[in-house]
Design a protein around this motif. Structure first.
Motif, PDB file in Angstrom:
ATOM      1  N   CYS A  79      30.095 -31.681  29.735  1.00  0.00           N
ATOM      2  CA  CYS A  79      30.702 -31.644  28.411  1.00  0.00           C
ATOM      3  C   CYS A  79      29.732 -32.346  27.467  1.00  0.00           C
ATOM      4  N   GLY A  80      29.916 -32.179  26.162  1.00  0.00           N
ATOM      5  CA  GLY A  80      29.006 -32.891  25.270  1.00  0.00           C
ATOM      6  C   GLY A  80      29.065 -32.416  23.843  1.00  0.00           C
ATOM      7  N   LEU A  81      27.970 -32.649  23.161  1.00  0.00           N
ATOM      8  CA  LEU A  81      27.851 -32.303  21.749  1.00  0.00           C
ATOM      9  C   LEU A  81      26.570 -31.510  21.555  1.00  0.00           C
ATOM     10  N   LEU A  82      26.676 -30.369  20.887  1.00  0.00           N
ATOM     11  CA  LEU A  82      25.511 -29.495  20.701  1.00  0.00           C
ATOM     12  C   LEU A  82      25.273 -29.205  19.223  1.00  0.00           C
ATOM     13  N   PRO A  83      24.005 -29.237  18.772  1.00  0.00           N
ATOM     14  CA  PRO A  83      23.693 -28.943  17.378  1.00  0.00           C
ATOM     15  C   PRO A  83      23.489 -27.445  17.142  1.00  0.00           C
ATOM     16  N   TRP A  84      23.972 -26.957  16.027  1.00  0.00           N
ATOM     17  CA  TRP A  84      23.777 -25.555  15.640  1.00  0.00           C
ATOM     18  C   TRP A  84      23.532 -25.493  14.131  1.00  0.00           C
ATOM     19  N   THR A  85      22.928 -24.406  13.689  1.00  0.00           N
ATOM     20  CA  THR A  85      22.927 -24.095  12.263  1.00  0.00           C
ATOM     21  C   THR A  85      23.718 -22.807  12.114  1.00  0.00           C
ATOM     22  N   ILE A  86      24.811 -22.881  11.361  1.00  0.00           N
ATOM     23  CA  ILE A  86      25.692 -21.716  11.203  1.00  0.00           C
ATOM     24  C   ILE A  86      25.909 -21.488   9.714  1.00  0.00           C
ATOM     25  N   ASP A  87      25.616 -20.296   9.271  1.00  0.00           N
ATOM     26  CA  ASP A  87      25.710 -19.959   7.838  1.00  0.00           C
ATOM     27  C   ASP A  87      24.954 -21.001   7.003  1.00  0.00           C
ATOM     28  N   GLY A  88      23.779 -21.405   7.514  1.00  0.00           N
ATOM     29  CA  GLY A  88      22.927 -22.341   6.774  1.00  0.00           C
ATOM     30  C   GLY A  88      23.384 -23.792   6.819  1.00  0.00           C
ATOM     31  N   ILE A 132      34.363 -20.513  20.007  1.00  0.00           N
ATOM     32  CA  ILE A 132      35.273 -20.089  21.083  1.00  0.00           C
ATOM     33  C   ILE A 132      35.403 -18.567  21.111  1.00  0.00           C
ATOM     34  N   ASP A 133      35.337 -18.015  22.311  1.00  0.00           N
ATOM     35  CA  ASP A 133      35.600 -16.591  22.489  1.00  0.00           C
ATOM     36  C   ASP A 133      37.053 -16.308  22.091  1.00  0.00           C
ATOM     37  N   ARG A 134      37.267 -15.183  21.436  1.00  0.00           N
ATOM     38  CA  ARG A 134      38.617 -14.930  20.902  1.00  0.00           C
ATOM     39  C   ARG A 134      39.699 -14.832  21.982  1.00  0.00           C
ATOM     40  N   ASP A 135      39.289 -14.577  23.234  1.00  0.00           N
ATOM     41  CA  ASP A 135      40.279 -14.478  24.313  1.00  0.00           C
ATOM     42  C   ASP A 135      40.422 -15.766  25.125  1.00  0.00           C
ATOM     43  N   GLU A 151      38.882 -21.876  11.586  1.00  0.00           N
ATOM     44  CA  GLU A 151      38.288 -21.835  10.246  1.00  0.00           C
ATOM     45  C   GLU A 151      37.768 -20.452   9.887  1.00  0.00           C
ATOM     46  N   LYS A 152      36.985 -19.849  10.781  1.00  0.00           N
ATOM     47  CA  LYS A 152      36.414 -18.535  10.458  1.00  0.00           C
ATOM     48  C   LYS A 152      35.929 -17.837  11.718  1.00  0.00           C
ATOM     49  N   GLU A 153      35.677 -16.557  11.565  1.00  0.00           N
ATOM     50  CA  GLU A 153      35.060 -15.800  12.645  1.00  0.00           C
ATOM     51  C   GLU A 153      33.577 -15.703  12.387  1.00  0.00           C
ATOM     52  N   GLY A 154      32.807 -15.622  13.444  1.00  0.00           N
ATOM     53  CA  GLY A 154      31.367 -15.455  13.284  1.00  0.00           C
ATOM     54  C   GLY A 154      30.839 -14.488  14.316  1.00  0.00           C
ATOM     55  N   TYR A 155      29.550 -14.252  14.238  1.00  0.00           N
ATOM     56  CA  TYR A 155      28.917 -13.298  15.145  1.00  0.00           C
ATOM     57  C   TYR A 155      27.518 -13.794  15.448  1.00  0.00           C
ATOM     58  N   ASP A 156      27.158 -13.901  16.723  1.00  0.00           N
ATOM     59  CA  ASP A 156      25.767 -14.246  17.056  1.00  0.00           C
ATOM     60  C   ASP A 156      25.243 -13.250  18.087  1.00  0.00           C
ATOM     61  N   ASP A 157      24.074 -13.578  18.669  1.00  0.00           N
ATOM     62  CA  ASP A 157      23.459 -12.601  19.589  1.00  0.00           C
ATOM     63  C   ASP A 157      24.315 -12.363  20.834  1.00  0.00           C
ATOM     64  N   LYS A 158      25.289 -13.254  21.081  1.00  0.00           N
ATOM     65  CA  LYS A 158      26.157 -13.037  22.248  1.00  0.00           C
ATOM     66  C   LYS A 158      27.455 -12.336  21.874  1.00  0.00           C
ATOM     67  N   GLY A 159      27.627 -12.042  20.577  1.00  0.00           N
ATOM     68  CA  GLY A 159      28.836 -11.337  20.166  1.00  0.00           C
ATOM     69  C   GLY A 159      29.682 -12.164  19.220  1.00  0.00           C
ATOM     70  N   TYR A 161      32.599 -14.706  17.766  1.00  0.00           N
ATOM     71  CA  TYR A 161      33.226 -15.964  18.198  1.00  0.00           C
ATOM     72  C   TYR A 161      34.169 -16.443  17.098  1.00  0.00           C
ATOM     73  N   LEU A 162      35.072 -17.348  17.486  1.00  0.00           N
ATOM     74  CA  LEU A 162      35.929 -18.012  16.506  1.00  0.00           C
ATOM     75  C   LEU A 162      35.389 -19.424  16.307  1.00  0.00           C
ATOM     76  N   LEU A 163      35.332 -19.855  15.059  1.00  0.00           N
ATOM     77  CA  LEU A 163      34.895 -21.227  14.787  1.00  0.00           C
ATOM     78  C   LEU A 163      36.125 -22.058  14.448  1.00  0.00           C
ATOM     79  N   TYR A 164      36.384 -23.046  15.279  1.00  0.00           N
ATOM     80  CA  TYR A 164      37.427 -24.037  15.025  1.00  0.00           C
ATOM     81  C   TYR A 164      36.732 -25.289  14.495  1.00  0.00           C
ATOM     82  N   SER A 165      37.394 -26.036  13.630  1.00  0.00           N
ATOM     83  CA  SER A 165      36.726 -27.212  13.064  1.00  0.00           C
ATOM     84  C   SER A 165      37.727 -28.315  12.753  1.00  0.00           C
ATOM     85  N   ILE A 166      37.175 -29.517  12.594  1.00  0.00           N
ATOM     86  CA  ILE A 166      37.945 -30.650  12.087  1.00  0.00           C
ATOM     87  C   ILE A 166      37.023 -31.415  11.141  1.00  0.00           C
ATOM     88  N   ASN A 167      37.560 -31.779   9.992  1.00  0.00           N
ATOM     89  CA  ASN A 167      36.841 -32.603   9.025  1.00  0.00           C
ATOM     90  C   ASN A 167      37.593 -33.906   8.903  1.00  0.00           C
TER      91      ASN A 167
END
Ligand SMILES: CC(C)(COP(=O)(O)OP(=O)(O)OC[C@H]1O[C@@H](n2cnc3c(N)ncnc32)[C@H](O)[C@@H]1OP(=O)(O)O)[C@@H](O)C(=O)NCCC(=O)NCCS
Length: 168
Positions: A79-88, A132-135, A151-159, A161-167
């Protein structure tokens, strides 16, 4: 190097001796249901393990960490924390994957909650996401239980995904 502890779990940096356990985890088709591609062979697992040995190379405070069941000392997942750049935008994802025989005991929620608290308190992060995969209902539930919402749906090279978030 230990990263954090919860009631039942210790999360620490991965070490080369975790290779067999990590490979067994990644070889379980049920565990890989929503991640069928990438890091499948022992060599690929070794490569990934080496990549994370000192934390994420670009963000050493983040990474995938060995997740140990304290009572027995068993390696039960990563388990852990991973960095990404999503929609800039720079994002940090809470990631969780446990061996199947440890599912259904609240352990992923416990790990994810511990990771989120670590991210807020020790790393001063104010926003976390899950991709998260929608299923993947179990993963959605874990994300929701640590206070995230869709929060939103997205799409990457693996297909898609759903983006869940907390602020915070
Ligand atoms: C997702 C995963 C980490 C959940 O682990 P877990 O330790 O069983 O999760 P928890 O016991 O903390 O359960 C969390 C919640 O999900 C629910 N849940 C578990 N499996 C479920 C399923 N198949 N469908 C719907 N809900 C489910 C649980 O009932 C619990 O909710 P509740 O407390 O309201 O009853 C585990 O299934 C796993 O490792 N899967 C493979 C890797 C993966 O998909 N990771 C997520 C990537 S986004």
């Amino acid at each position: 190097m230990n990263i954090l502890e919860t009631k039942r779990l210790l999360l620490r940096r991965l070490v080369m001796d975790d290779l067999d356990d990590l490979f067994v985890l990644y070889s379980d088709k049920e565990v890989r249901k929503y991640f069928p591609e990438g890091t499948l062979t022992r060599d690929e697992t070794k490569e990934e393990l080496e990549w994370f040995l000192n934390g994420h190379p670009q963000h050493p405070e983040l990474g995938l960490w060995a997740t140990i069941y304290k009572e027995t000392g068993q390696f039960i997942g990563r388990c852990g924390l991973l960095p990404w750049t999503i929609d800039g935008q720079y994002e940090v994802e809470v990631a969780y994957m446990l061996a199947r025989k440890f599912w259904g005991q609240g352990l992923a929620t416990e790990a994810a909650q511990g990771i989120a608290e670590y991210a807020y308190d020790k790393l001063n992060l104010s926003r976390l996401i899950c991709l998260i995969d929608r299923d993947n209902e179990a993963s959605k539930r874990v994300a929701t239980k640590i206070g995230m919402s869709f929060e939103k749906e997205g799409y990457d090279d693996k297909g898609p995904y759903l983006l869940y978030s907390i602020n915070k």
